[in-house]
Enzyme design. Structure first.
Site, PDB file in Angstrom:
ATOM      1  N   LYS A   1     -51.981  -1.312 -35.430  1.00  0.00           N
ATOM      2  CA  LYS A   1     -51.273  -2.140 -36.416  1.00  0.00           C
ATOM      3  C   LYS A   1     -49.804  -1.863 -36.172  1.00  0.00           C
ATOM      4  CE  LYS A   1     -50.579  -1.820 -41.381  1.00  0.00           C
ATOM      5  NZ  LYS A   1     -49.369  -2.598 -41.452  1.00  0.00           N
TER       6      LYS A   1
ATOM      7  N   TYR B   1     -52.001   3.130 -37.062  1.00  0.00           N
ATOM      8  CA  TYR B   1     -51.057   2.458 -37.969  1.00  0.00           C
ATOM      9  C   TYR B   1     -49.662   2.976 -37.651  1.00  0.00           C
ATOM     10  CZ  TYR B   1     -48.952   1.028 -42.500  1.00  0.00           C
ATOM     11  OH  TYR B   1     -48.159   0.488 -43.493  1.00  0.00           O
TER      12      TYR B   1
END
Ligand code: SI3
Length: 288
Positions: A161, A133
């Site tokens: 992400k 992330y």
């Protein structure tokens, strides 16, 4: 693991406790009404960095219990406390979450060697696939193409992400790692990211705008850019209004207008004024 994933909100009561029924309603709304492909649980939108380990576990349990196997579930377990990250990773793996995700470690300005060690420690201890992330605007952690490459060299680090407005880096990542999953994280830039052939998107506004997000993503895949741009424009009118009114609070108030008991945000996030609540209702009526 491809498609539109809602960065799930959590419902809290005015004292900041989890409102279980409200959380279940948010899950149902995303699955039944918005028909998203998956849920990203305990990310930024879930106010993850404001709650205790026990609350995180409870949210993971409730979401899995409500969603079952109806959609894919990604658990954000990243933490500055690496023991907590590992503990949560094991916990959600037992619950049969489809993948884990961890925010890059922030605050202490870790160097890349430390960041790499963080991800390796987690994947060595937790038997699940990992999605990095990356959200530099909030963490201050900017990784280069080569650094992403060092992490993605691990078989069990299956994707990123990517929440950044750097489309050059996004294109380079896509080109260099065609077999890894790349999700875009800025809903207002979904169309340009989709044109670069991302695998999916994870976003907060999908809680209230999931159908349009899917249309943008699918139209772009079909090369129908003019049609997709039209929907991105409407989406961005909504996102601008949400951002001006208070991001997470407004999304919660919009959900409440539709009968979903999305509750309140946790302190130190503030409650919004009655005027802003009324504005959120107008937005729900116009856009949902
Ligand atoms: O972890 C998460 O909750 C996310 O996926 C966050 C997601 O990238 C959102 N970013 C933040 C900071 O909330 C976006 O969806 C963002 O809210 C949206 O693009 C509006 O700017």
């Amino acid at each position: 693991m491809k498609g539109i994933f809602t960065a799930l909100m959590c419902s809290f009561d005015e004292q900041g406790n989890i409102n279980e029924q409200g959380l279940r309603e948010i899950v149902r709304h995303n699955i039944d009404q918005s028909k998203v492909d998956g849920l990203y649980v305990n990310g930024s939108t879930g106010e993850n960095f404001l709650i205790t380990t026990e609350m995180k576990k409870r949210i993971f349990e409730i979401v899995k219990d409500e969603a079952g196997d109806q959609v894919k579930l990604i658990a954000q377990i990243g933490s500055l406390n690496i023991d907590e990250a590992v503990e949560l990773g094991k916990f959600v793996t037992e619950l049969k979450y489809d993948a884990i995700s961890a925010v890059t470690p922030f605050y202490y300005k870790f160097d890349f060697e430390e960041i790499k060690d963080y991800y390796e420690t987690i994947i060595n201890e937790v038997n699940n696939d990992m999605i990095i992330y990356s959200i530099p605007a909030l963490t201050g952690v900017n990784m280069s193409l080569d650094q992403f490459g060092e992490l993605l060299a691990h078989d069990r680090i299956i994707g990123v992400k990517f929440t950044a407005p750097d489309f050059y880096l996004l294109e380079r990542l896509r080109h260099a790692f065609p077999d890894k999953l790349i999700y875009s994280g800025f809903d207002e830039m979904l169309l340009p990211a989709s044109v670069l052939n991302i695998d999916g998107a994870i976003g907060s506004t999908f809680n209230v705008n999931g159908k349009r997000a899917r249309e943008i993503f699918e139209l772009a895949q079909q090369g129908k850019i003019t049609e997709a741009l039209e929907i991105q424009r409407t989406t961005n009118d909504l996102i601008s209004a949400i951002l001006a009114n208070g991001l997470y609070q407004t999304i919660k108030e919009m959900l409440k207008t539709k009968g979903v008991d999305a509750g309140y945000c946790r302190k130190p996030m503030k409650q919004i004024s009655a005027e802003k609540v009324a504005r959120a209702k107008e937005l729900a009526e116009k856009y949902m």
